[in-house]
Structures are given as C-alpha cells and as structure tokens.
Design an enzyme around this catalytic site. Structure first.
Site, PDB file in Angstrom:
ATOM      1  N   GLU A  28     -20.438 -10.263 -43.045  1.00  0.00           N
ATOM      2  CA  GLU A  28     -20.038 -10.629 -45.191  1.00  0.00           C
ATOM      3  C   GLU A  28     -19.045  -9.825 -45.151  1.00  0.00           C
ATOM      4  O   GLU A  28     -19.309  -8.822 -44.943  1.00  0.00           O
ATOM      5  CB  GLU A  28     -21.239 -11.006 -44.927  1.00  0.00           C
ATOM      6  CG  GLU A  28     -21.289 -11.189 -46.156  1.00  0.00           C
ATOM      7  CD  GLU A  28     -22.093 -11.410 -47.749  1.00  0.00           C
ATOM      8  OE1 GLU A  28     -24.034 -11.429 -46.661  1.00  0.00           O
ATOM      9  OE2 GLU A  28     -22.573 -12.206 -48.194  1.00  0.00           O
ATOM     10  N   ASN A  95     -24.258 -14.731 -49.176  1.00  0.00           N
ATOM     11  CA  ASN A  95     -23.733 -15.013 -50.405  1.00  0.00           C
ATOM     12  C   ASN A  95     -22.455 -15.176 -50.469  1.00  0.00           C
ATOM     13  O   ASN A  95     -21.913 -16.364 -51.325  1.00  0.00           O
ATOM     14  CB  ASN A  95     -24.556 -14.021 -51.330  1.00  0.00           C
ATOM     15  CG  ASN A  95     -26.290 -14.069 -51.490  1.00  0.00           C
ATOM     16  OD1 ASN A  95     -26.500 -15.600 -50.819  1.00  0.00           O
ATOM     17  ND2 ASN A  95     -26.184 -13.222 -51.836  1.00  0.00           N
ATOM     18  N   ASN A 196     -24.758 -21.730 -47.128  1.00  0.00           N
ATOM     19  CA  ASN A 196     -25.985 -20.235 -46.822  1.00  0.00           C
ATOM     20  C   ASN A 196     -26.737 -20.316 -47.960  1.00  0.00           C
ATOM     21  O   ASN A 196     -26.245 -20.252 -48.912  1.00  0.00           O
ATOM     22  CB  ASN A 196     -25.011 -19.255 -47.112  1.00  0.00           C
ATOM     23  CG  ASN A 196     -25.991 -17.921 -46.969  1.00  0.00           C
ATOM     24  OD1 ASN A 196     -26.628 -17.088 -46.404  1.00  0.00           O
ATOM     25  ND2 ASN A 196     -25.719 -16.643 -47.909  1.00  0.00           N
ATOM     26  N   GLU A 197     -28.145 -20.410 -48.184  1.00  0.00           N
ATOM     27  CA  GLU A 197     -29.149 -20.274 -49.245  1.00  0.00           C
ATOM     28  C   GLU A 197     -29.062 -20.994 -49.955  1.00  0.00           C
ATOM     29  O   GLU A 197     -29.222 -20.473 -51.785  1.00  0.00           O
ATOM     30  CB  GLU A 197     -29.728 -18.716 -49.365  1.00  0.00           C
ATOM     31  CG  GLU A 197     -29.805 -17.988 -48.149  1.00  0.00           C
ATOM     32  CD  GLU A 197     -30.605 -16.216 -48.377  1.00  0.00           C
ATOM     33  OE1 GLU A 197     -30.326 -15.390 -49.506  1.00  0.00           O
ATOM     34  OE2 GLU A 197     -30.783 -15.344 -47.478  1.00  0.00           O
ATOM     35  N   TYR A 263     -36.183 -11.061 -45.102  1.00  0.00           N
ATOM     36  CA  TYR A 263     -36.181  -9.472 -44.524  1.00  0.00           C
ATOM     37  C   TYR A 263     -37.524  -8.781 -44.910  1.00  0.00           C
ATOM     38  O   TYR A 263     -38.447  -9.377 -45.455  1.00  0.00           O
ATOM     39  CB  TYR A 263     -34.913  -9.091 -45.972  1.00  0.00           C
ATOM     40  CG  TYR A 263     -33.382  -9.270 -45.588  1.00  0.00           C
ATOM     41  CD1 TYR A 263     -33.122  -8.774 -44.790  1.00  0.00           C
ATOM     42  CD2 TYR A 263     -33.504 -10.577 -46.041  1.00  0.00           C
ATOM     43  CE1 TYR A 263     -31.195  -8.964 -44.766  1.00  0.00           C
ATOM     44  CE2 TYR A 263     -31.785 -10.757 -45.892  1.00  0.00           C
ATOM     45  CZ  TYR A 263     -31.231 -10.674 -45.200  1.00  0.00           C
ATOM     46  OH  TYR A 263     -29.943 -10.959 -44.967  1.00  0.00           O
ATOM     47  N   GLU A 318     -30.703 -14.721 -40.181  1.00  0.00           N
ATOM     48  CA  GLU A 318     -29.859 -13.260 -41.388  1.00  0.00           C
ATOM     49  C   GLU A 318     -32.014 -12.529 -41.086  1.00  0.00           C
ATOM     50  O   GLU A 318     -33.324 -13.706 -41.550  1.00  0.00           O
ATOM     51  CB  GLU A 318     -30.466 -13.428 -42.812  1.00  0.00           C
ATOM     52  CG  GLU A 318     -28.766 -13.688 -43.008  1.00  0.00           C
ATOM     53  CD  GLU A 318     -28.554 -13.412 -44.447  1.00  0.00           C
ATOM     54  OE1 GLU A 318     -29.369 -12.320 -45.331  1.00  0.00           O
ATOM     55  OE2 GLU A 318     -27.761 -14.224 -44.745  1.00  0.00           O
ATOM     56  N   GLN A 366     -27.455  -6.454 -41.829  1.00  0.00           N
ATOM     57  CA  GLN A 366     -25.684  -7.112 -40.936  1.00  0.00           C
ATOM     58  C   GLN A 366     -25.281  -5.972 -39.658  1.00  0.00           C
ATOM     59  O   GLN A 366     -26.075  -4.852 -39.670  1.00  0.00           O
ATOM     60  CB  GLN A 366     -24.972  -7.045 -41.934  1.00  0.00           C
ATOM     61  CG  GLN A 366     -25.233  -8.289 -43.148  1.00  0.00           C
ATOM     62  CD  GLN A 366     -24.640  -8.643 -44.006  1.00  0.00           C
ATOM     63  OE1 GLN A 366     -22.674  -7.909 -44.021  1.00  0.00           O
ATOM     64  NE2 GLN A 366     -24.892  -9.173 -45.045  1.00  0.00           N
TER      65      GLN A 366
HETATM   66  O1  AHR Z   1     -27.252 -10.062 -45.802  1.00  0.00           O
HETATM   67  C1  AHR Z   1     -27.461 -10.318 -47.325  1.00  0.00           C
HETATM   68  C2  AHR Z   1     -27.400 -11.070 -48.036  1.00  0.00           C
HETATM   69  O2  AHR Z   1     -29.408 -10.959 -47.621  1.00  0.00           O
HETATM   70  C3  AHR Z   1     -26.415 -12.274 -47.490  1.00  0.00           C
HETATM   71  O3  AHR Z   1     -25.125 -12.166 -48.469  1.00  0.00           O
HETATM   72  C4  AHR Z   1     -27.703 -13.219 -48.130  1.00  0.00           C
HETATM   73  O4  AHR Z   1     -27.693 -14.871 -47.882  1.00  0.00           O
HETATM   74  C5  AHR Z   1     -29.386 -13.202 -48.056  1.00  0.00           C
HETATM   75  O5  AHR Z   1     -29.217 -12.790 -49.509  1.00  0.00           O
END
Ligand code: AHR
Length: 523
Positions: A28, A95, A196-197, A263, A318, A366
């Site tokens: 990213e 993001n 994305n999200e 996460y 992710e 990442q």
């Molecule tokens: O990986 C960091 C961020 O986490 C990404 O930009 C987003 O998609 C997620 O909230």
C-alpha cells in the site's frame, strides 16, 4: 477435569489442496512500504513525504548496485521471490485506494501529479504507478491483484484502467499502455477487487451495504464487458457481519471471491480495544477461523438463493498482527514484533491451512515496512520475528493437500478471552495444529505445524498418524525463553528457527510458547 493432550492426523481425510495464494502479500502507498521498501528512499531520493525516515541510516542514499535496472530494491525482491515465494500481491491499498486515481500514476514521471494523500496524510508523488507495479511483479514473479477505487472513483475510470491493463485491441487505452511501456503485451491483471473496506467510517466514500451492493453489481457487469476472464473480489467485512450477508446475497452470481479483513491485536468489532496481553494476541487468530466458518455459511446461503453452482472462495486479503497504538499513521504503521507475535502469525497460517477448501487467497498486511515481517533501511534489512513462521509455512506447507487433525488439548487458562475470539467454541485450545500431506518422486511427507500457545506449560504429546509409518523426522522449532524478545538493527537474530533431525518415537514434547514444524517422512 484435566485434558490429556494428544494429536491424531488423518492423511487420508483430505480437506483440499493448499492454494499457493495463501502466502500472498500486500503493498500500500503508506509509510515506507512503497517508497523505502520497493523503491529506495534517501535524503535526496524520497519522492514521498518522509514522515518516518528509517532510524538506522536515514541520511544515506541507497547505492545503485543494490537496485535493479528499473530502480527497485534487489534485496526485497530476492526475499519475497526466492525465500518467501510470494505468489500474488495486492495493490495499491488499502485505505489509500479510496481516493487513488490511476491516471495520475502513468506516463512520464516528471509530469505525474503530486496529490494530497487523504487516507494516511502527507503527499503522494505518483512515481510508483501501474506500470511500475507490473514491472516489479514481473521481476518478482508475482501475480498482480489490483483494487479499484470505489470511494471517489467512477465506473468509467475503472473501465479505462482495466482496458489500459488488459486491452489487446487497437483501443485508446491499450495503445496508451503500449506507448508508456514500449511493449505490446498486456499487463494481464486477472484479479481485481471491488473497493476496499467501503463499510469503514475512516473510508473516503463510506457506503451502506445496500448502496455498495447495488453499485458493485453494476460495476461487475460492466467490467466483464471489458474483460470477461477477470476474477472479481467483492468487498466483504470480517465475514460474519450484516455487511457480508447483504453483499453476498446481491452479488453471489457476479463474483469469484469475497474479501475478509481482520487483524489480531484488536477485535474485529471494537477497533478501540487494546489487546496487549499475551493471551489475547496469541490465541486471537481463532477469531479468524470463526469468521471463515460463518462466512462459508453466508456464501452457501447466497449461492443457493441465486442458484449459483460455481464456488465462491474467500480472499482473506488483509490479515496480520497489528496493535494500532504501536503501529500508528505517524510512524507509518511500523510495528516491531516480539516473539509472541510470531506465535500468533503461526496460528494465523494454521487457520488458513485448515480452512483451505474455502480460503483461496490470504494476503499478509503488509509485505514490507508497514506492519510487516520485513524492515528495510537504505542499505539493508532485518527479518522480524513474524518472518520465520511465514517462511516455514510457505516452504513446507504449500505444495500439498491439507488433511484433518484431531487435537485434544487443555484450553487457555488465563482470564476469559473476549467474546469475539470464539463465542461458540469456548476457550481456545493451547495446542493449535494443521497438517499437509505432500508427495515428491513417490515419497510421501507429512508436515505437521504445532503452536503450543500456553505461555508456561510444555506438553508431552502422543502424535498418531493414522495408517502410516513414519521413517524419520526433521524438526524446525521457533522458541525463545522471553516472549517479548525481538529482532532489530545491529544485533544477531535474537529470534530464529533451529532445525535438526530426530528419531521418531510416536510422540513429541512441545515446549511452552513454541512453534514446531515436524516434517515426517512416511514409509
Ligand atoms: O493495512 C492497513 C490498513 O488496514 C489498510 O489500509 C486498510 O484497508 C485496513 O483498515
């Protein structure tokens, strides 16, 4: 009542071939991921605003001999291509993509537009765009996976991007690509993500599930008119949310995969919750397994309702360990991982292997510098603790078939874990296991990955392999006496894998807080 630990592996009870894409990555435009990780970053050669220069040698220019002819870092390419064997990479966000306009990032570099960066702050130089990403993927032997801007982007802009990448005819954007790259062949981008999200309140262009689903359906239809061979990934949430249910119901007949994000380090629902304790971090990946199981049900419900016969897979595009109070936007999400985080990473990968009949893609978030296993300076790098399980899994757990395991194990003995970890199954088990059967030149190998998540107890475990005889065993063990131990600059690798051969006696002692990969050669 005390549970006697035992592991039974059933090599003939196959789950699914393990998709190589379980070991995918993510780049990213954030912090030092692209500018510093893929391209060099130094005092005079820092096209992105250096919000967080590397503390080690921030005033050093990366020497030319450390770069490829296209100016990419050789060391990072070598690690991702030759060691981690990363098969696919997601780009450009995250993001970041929700306000990214691809046309800013193609053509002569000195004419590219600098833009305010709305997701993470600072400015974006657009020196790394579509053609650079594809050139980097070619060099790294990686399949590209591009996410479309469904925040500020329009459908027309997305269609132009796809024509630019994949067009083979005599059309304006296919010809523009030919002019820009000097080659006739298309970029051939097979995987595209529909935003994305889009559900997140931090997103530029947040939408309701219903509004997004309607829009994504129209986009999917139009995209397939440009290139019917594309694999489309719809934007899911954590797999068990109302969002996932609504979006799958509307789009089941239009998509190939649904994307999940989670996460550990904080819960999927309460993003403000701090999960710093050992237990919550290391046992946390059980939440992902729960999400996948629920999502599997939502997928099947939607397929039945729309009479869709082809499978829809999960792109867990992710995942990782991220403590938002440590990896902050101010430091470019640079998080320095400890030994306990490596155990969490091994548990994450166990989940994907066990669920490999439905999870087709998993992208660690990442791949470099940003909440990543790999940290670079201008002239070097170090491998974080979480690098090691990823490497072992990618090397030994990918070319085969996931098989069933039955695990008897004491459960987490600490404080009650948050509801979201496993609301149905109760406390997570200390022993977390997956197994892969592979065969080379007629010789069968069973790789059994065991995380003993107990912080203080080692376990002597009978390990029974149904209907097979083990001839010998190779052991890879990740252990450190201190769960807080870290790797870093200027010291020997504090946390690393120890490998040895051993005699097989039908049982194994798994040390407290350890990750052990047993490679069992079968007769
Ligand atoms: O990986 C960091 C961020 O986490 C990404 O930009 C987003 O998609 C997620 O909230």
């Amino acid at each position: 009542q005390t549970v006697q630990p035992a592991i039974d592996v059933f090599p003939s009870a196959t789950i699914s071939p393990v998709s190589p894409y379980l070991f995918s990555g993510f780049l990213e435009h954030l912090g030092r991921c692209i500018y510093g990780g893929i391209l060099p970053a130094g005092p005079t050669n820092f096209p992105h605003t250096p919000r967080n220069p590397c503390p080690k040698d921030q005033f050093t220019e990366t020497p030319k001999e450390l770069l490829t002819k296209d100016g990419f870092r050789k060391d990072v390419i070598e690690l991702l291509r030759d060691e981690l064997r990363v098969p696919l990479v997601r780009w450009p966000g995250g993001n970041y993509v929700s306000s990214y306009h691809w046309e800013d990032g193609v053509g002569p570099k000195d004419q590219r537009k600098r833009r305010p960066e709305l997701a993470w702050g600072g400015e974006e130089s657009n020196q790394f765009g579509t053609d650079e990403f594809i050139a980097w993927c070619r060099e790294t032997k990686i399949e590209p996976y591009i996410i479309l801007n469904m925040g500020t982007g329009t459908l027309e802009e997305a269609l132009r991007w796809i024509e630019y990448c994949n067009g083979t005819g005599d059309t304006y954007h296919a010809n523009l690509r030919r002019r820009n790259t000097g080659r006739d062949e298309p970029h051939n981008v097979k995987y595209w993500g529909l935003g994305n999200e889009v559900w997140g309140e931090w997103q530029v262009g947040q939408q309701t599930a219903e509004a997004y689903a309607e829009k994504a359906r129209q986009w999917a239809h139009a995209i397939r008119l440009i290139d019917p061979t594309i694999k489309l990934v719809v934007c899911g949430q954590t797999g068990l949310d109302q969002w996932d249910s609504v979006v799958l119901d509307v789009l089941a007949d239009k998509i190939d995969l649904t994307s999940l994000h989670l996460y550990t380090g904080f819960g999927p629902r309460d993003r403000t919750q701090k999960e710093k304790e050992y237990g919550r971090g290391v046992y946390g990946p059980d939440a992902a397994e729960y999400s996948i199981e629920i999502c599997r049900g939502l997928i099947n419900k939607a397929r039945v309702a729309k009479n869709v016969s082809k499978p829809i897979k999960i792109a867990f595009d992710e995942y990782g360990v991220w403590d938002e109070t440590v990896g902050t936007p101010e430091n470019g999400l640079e998080q320095y991982y400890n030994f306990a985080d490596a155990l969490a990473m091994a548990s994450w990968l166990n989940v994907f292997v066990r669920q490999s009949d439905v999870v087709d893609i998993a992208c660690i978030a990442q791949s470099v510098n940003v909440i990543s296993p790999l940290i670079t300076s201008a002239t070097g790098y170090f491998k974080q603790t979480i690098y090691h399980p990823l490497h072992l899994f990618s090397k030994y757990m990918r070319d085969g078939v996931a098989v069933k395991v039955q695990v008897d194990s004491p459960a987490f003995a600490g404080e009650t874990l948050p509801q979201w970890i496993s609301p149905i199954k109760g406390q997570p088990k200390d022993l977390d296991v997956s197994a892969v059967l592979s065969s080379t030149d007629g010789k069968k190998t069973l790789s059994v990955a065991v995380v003993n998540r107990s912080e203080s107890k080692s376990y002597d475990v009978p390990l029974r392999i149904a209907f097979e005889t083990v001839t010998d065993v190779e052991v890879h063990e990740l252990w450190h006496e201190n769960v807080q131990a870290r790797n870093g600059w200027g010291k020997e690798e504090e946390v690393s894998v120890k490998t040895r051969k051993a005699k097989w006696e039908g049982k194994w002692t798994f040390r407290e807080h350890s990750f052990t990969l047993l490679i069992l050669h079968l007769a």
